[in-house]
Each structure stands twice: as structure tokens, then as C-alpha cells.
Design a protein around this motif. Structure first.
Motif, PDB file in Angstrom:
ATOM      1  N   LYS A 165      -2.435   8.226  -5.132  1.00 30.39           N
ATOM      2  CA  LYS A 165      -1.267   8.608  -4.333  1.00 30.39           C
ATOM      3  C   LYS A 165      -1.529   8.550  -2.832  1.00 30.39           C
ATOM      4  N   HIS A 166      -2.779   8.424  -2.435  1.00 31.09           N
ATOM      5  CA  HIS A 166      -3.115   8.315  -1.018  1.00 31.09           C
ATOM      6  C   HIS A 166      -3.226   6.858  -0.566  1.00 31.09           C
ATOM      7  N   SER A 167      -2.894   5.933  -1.447  1.00 27.40           N
ATOM      8  CA  SER A 167      -3.026   4.501  -1.164  1.00 27.40           C
ATOM      9  C   SER A 167      -1.655   3.852  -0.989  1.00 27.40           C
ATOM     10  N   VAL A 168      -1.657   2.711  -0.307  1.00 29.73           N
ATOM     11  CA  VAL A 168      -0.464   1.880  -0.160  1.00 29.73           C
ATOM     12  C   VAL A 168      -0.828   0.472  -0.621  1.00 29.73           C
ATOM     13  N   ALA A 169       0.086  -0.187  -1.309  1.00 32.18           N
ATOM     14  CA  ALA A 169      -0.139  -1.567  -1.765  1.00 32.18           C
ATOM     15  C   ALA A 169       1.087  -2.405  -1.426  1.00 32.18           C
ATOM     16  N   ILE A 170       0.849  -3.577  -0.854  1.00 33.42           N
ATOM     17  CA  ILE A 170       1.924  -4.493  -0.466  1.00 33.42           C
ATOM     18  C   ILE A 170       1.756  -5.811  -1.211  1.00 33.42           C
ATOM     19  N   GLY A 171       2.811  -6.264  -1.871  1.00 26.57           N
ATOM     20  CA  GLY A 171       2.801  -7.563  -2.537  1.00 26.57           C
ATOM     21  C   GLY A 171       3.688  -8.531  -1.775  1.00 26.57           C
ATOM     22  N   ILE A 172       3.145  -9.707  -1.432  1.00 26.04           N
ATOM     23  CA  ILE A 172       3.895 -10.703  -0.662  1.00 26.04           C
ATOM     24  C   ILE A 172       4.132 -11.938  -1.523  1.00 26.04           C
ATOM     25  N   SER A 173       5.388 -12.303  -1.687  1.00 20.39           N
ATOM     26  CA  SER A 173       5.742 -13.511  -2.437  1.00 20.39           C
ATOM     27  C   SER A 173       7.139 -13.940  -2.021  1.00 20.39           C
ATOM     28  N   ASN A 174       7.289 -15.184  -1.591  1.00 14.80           N
ATOM     29  CA  ASN A 174       8.601 -15.660  -1.148  1.00 14.80           C
ATOM     30  C   ASN A 174       9.649 -15.484  -2.245  1.00 14.80           C
ATOM     31  N   THR A 175       9.371 -15.986  -3.422  1.00 12.08           N
ATOM     32  CA  THR A 175      10.337 -15.906  -4.521  1.00 12.08           C
ATOM     33  C   THR A 175      10.289 -14.571  -5.243  1.00 12.08           C
ATOM     34  N   GLY A 176       9.154 -13.868  -5.150  1.00  7.28           N
ATOM     35  CA  GLY A 176       8.986 -12.619  -5.898  1.00  7.28           C
ATOM     36  C   GLY A 176       8.693 -12.874  -7.364  1.00  7.28           C
ATOM     37  N   ARG A 177       8.295 -14.102  -7.699  1.00  9.62           N
ATOM     38  CA  ARG A 177       8.051 -14.460  -9.101  1.00  9.62           C
ATOM     39  C   ARG A 177       6.626 -14.956  -9.356  1.00  9.62           C
ATOM     40  N   THR A 178       5.740 -14.775  -8.395  1.00  3.53           N
ATOM     41  CA  THR A 178       4.346 -15.174  -8.589  1.00  3.53           C
ATOM     42  C   THR A 178       3.668 -14.183  -9.524  1.00  3.53           C
ATOM     43  N   ARG A 179       3.264 -14.670 -10.698  1.00  2.00           N
ATOM     44  CA  ARG A 179       2.789 -13.783 -11.763  1.00  2.00           C
ATOM     45  C   ARG A 179       1.613 -12.912 -11.330  1.00  2.00           C
TER      46      ARG A 179
END
Length: 328
Positions: free
Chosen positions: A195-209
Motif C-alpha cells: 500500500k506504500h507503493s505506486v505502479a504505472i503502466g504505459i501502453s498506447n492501446t492499453g492492450r499490451t499483455r
């Protein structure tokens, strides 16, 4: 009355109707989303249908259509029709390629045409992204990043370069940031988040497995998760607590539209600056320290490079040196 056209609303804009719709989709209700889907599938529908007919076809009400028009920047249905007509008019003219970038380049286009079209497309992407930014949301994300114990940033391929760039910037101002573009290593890191962490996912389409898997794992581990994509309905957005839209109004190159990268960089720059603001003292101290560390590796602007010395010149210098005179 709706028949009155607000000139400011229908004045020529850098964004067409489709781009306005894409930019505002995250703010749309489910009823408005139905109208958006209809207009994206049938762009000329407003020219053929009355407001009542359009509402019926979309399964909603005329009042919702009016609210939809206002959300995307038109004062009502009539100005929307004018906007659609303008888009159609541009599309029917061969010269429109110079102002409205298409999905592919014509091999006959001059380099000047390509330059202008690229500039226009990239500008439109950033404009569409800026118009859809939820400032309360990005403030919330920046605060979470500034106070987190650990930050993971996930991205594959081109998005991996975006992740690396963001990690480098944040690390320099004291954020314990890590970028992952290899799924095994990324999943291992995501599994130990909390809960003290942050995670960011970057994907143009949002469909990169792989990116979806890493962000989903971080979310399951309790991290504050953020998806950065161009689609609020994408699988990546679904697994994240927050979703930020990096608009790519028109895809002109496949599979990797560079205008989308500019939108991503725009949002990452915004987040970086907001994080830097959160602890001004820490930011300035860290930046000064890192600047001093690399200073010896930077050439002074006033220094001039010495000319490359050839072997012949070196031999001559050696011969002419004191103590090396030849005697006959």
C-alpha cells in the motif's frame, strides 16, 4: 434557442468532431458513450438525422444528445451538424491531406507536405490530451508518487522508452523509481509491492499483455496503480485504480504512432513537474547534487576542441623538441 449558432463554438478548430469525442470520452456517462460510439461509427449521422432520430438510434434522449454536444465543445445539435459538415467538406477535397492527417502517407507527397502534416498531427494529439486532463486526478497521482516508498513503471517496446525516461527523471529528484520492460523482472517487482507503493503502466492501446499482467499484479499486491493509455475502456485501464488518457486522435503510422508518444511524454512531463513541486527542498537538493556529479564530464561552452594531431605532425614535434636535435 438551439437553432442559434454560437460563432465561437463552431469556429474552425484544430480538433474535428471525432477528435473532440475521443478527448472527452473519459468524462462521458454511459448514455453519452452510446452517442459517441454511434458518431464514431457513422460520422455523418447528424447530417442525416434529426436530434430526436439520432437519440432514438443511440438508445437515449434528445436532452442527453444536447448535453453530449456541450461536453465536446458545441452549444447544441445545430453547431454539431456544422462541425460534422466542415469535417466532411475537408474530407472530400484532395488537398485536405495537408491539414487533416490520414492513416497513411501518399507516396507522391512532397517533403514539405509531410512536414506540415506531421506537425499538425502531433499538435492535435497534445491538444486533445491537454483538453481531457483531470487536474484533480493528476494532482492526486503526483501526491501519491511524491510520498511513495517504491515506484514501478511498466512499459513494453516504445512505451518502455517512456518508462525509462520517467524513471530517470524521478530518480534524480529522490523518488525510488524503477522501470521494467521485461515481464519476468517486472512481475517479480510487482509481487512485492504494498500500500506504500505506486505502479504505472504505459501502453498506447492499453492492450499490451505483459504490461497488463505487471500492473494487475501490482494492483493485487496493494499498490496505487495508474494506467496511461489512449482508451478508457482498455484492459489496462480496467485493472488500474486511476486512468489517464494520452490521446492519439488519428493513427497515421502503424504499428507505432509517434504522435501518441508525444501525448505520453506531455502527461509524464506534467506528472514529473507536479511531483517535483511537492517537496521543493528535496528536489532542488537532489538536482544540484546530481548536476555537480556529472559536471566534470561536460565540456565547457567556451572551450575549443584541440585539432586532431596526425602522425607526421607528432613526429615533427618530437624531432623539434629540446634534446632531440639531430647533428650531422
Amino acid at each position: 434557442m438551439e437553432a442559434r449558432i454560437d460563432a465561437d463554438r463552431v469556429a474552425p478548430s484544430a480538433l474535428g468532431v471525432a477528435e473532440r469525442i475521443q478527448a472527452r470520452r473519459p468524462q462521458m456517462s454511459s448514455a453519452m458513450a452510446k452517442i459517441a460510439a454511434l458518431l464514431l461509427e457513422q460520422p455523418t449521422a447528424p447530417l442525416e438525422l434529426s436530434i430526436t432520430e439520432l437519440a432514438a438510434r443511440a438508445g437515449t434522449s434528445p436532452a442527453t444528445v444536447t448535453r453530449f454536444c456541450r461536453l465536446i465543445g458545441y452549444s447544441g445539435y445545430v453547431p454539431l451538424r456544422v462541425g460534422v459538415a466542415a469535417d466532411v467538406g475537408r474530407g472530400d477535397v484532395q488537398a485536405s491531406w495537408h491539414t487533416d492527417i490520414g492513416r497513411a502517407f501518399d507516396p507522391e507527397d512532397s517533403s514539405r507536405d509531410v512536414l506540415h502534416s506531421l506537425l499538425h498531427a502531433h499538435t492535435r494529439s497534445v491538444q486533445a490530451t491537454a483538453s481531457s486532463v483531470d487536474l484533480e486526478q493528476v494532482d492526486r497521482i503526483a501526491t501519491a508518487i511524491a510520498g511513495c516508498a517504491h515506484l514501478d513503471i511498466y512499459g513494453i517496446g516504445g512505451s518502455g522508452f517512456m518508462a525509462d525516461e520517467m524513471q530517470s527523471r524521478l530518480y534524480r529528484i529522490g523518488i525510488n523509481a524503477h522501470a521494467w520492460s521485461e515481464v519476468h523482472a517486472g512481475l517479480a517487482s510487482a509481487s512485492i509491492q504494498d500500500k506504500h507503493s505506486v505502479a504505472i503502466g504505459i501502453s498506447n492501446t492499453g492492450r499490451t499483455r505483459e504490461t497488463i499482467q505487471m500492473l494487475a499484479q501490482a494492483n493485487s499486491s496493494g499498490a496505487y496503480t495508474v494506467a496511461l493509455t489512449n482508451s478508457p475502456d482498455s484492459p489496462l485501464a480496467v485493472v488500474a485504480r486511476e486512468h489517464v488518457v494520452a490521446a492519439a486522435p488519428e493513427e497515421y503510422l502503424q504499428p507505432d504512432d509517434l504522435s501518441a508518444k508525444h501525448s505520453q511524454l506531455f502527461l509524464l512531463d506534467l506528472l514529473y513537474l507536479l511531483v517535483a513541486q511537492r517537496d521543493f527542498s528535496r528536489t532542488t537538493t537532489k538536482l544540484a547534487a546530481s548536476a555537480m556529479a556529472v559536471l566534470p564530464h561536460r565540456r565547457s561552452a567556451r572551450s575549443r576542441p584541440r585539432p586532431v594531431e596526425t602522425a607526421a605532425v607528432a613526429a615533427s614535434r618530437s624531432t623539434d623538441a629540446p634534446g632531440n636535435e639531430s647533428h650531422v
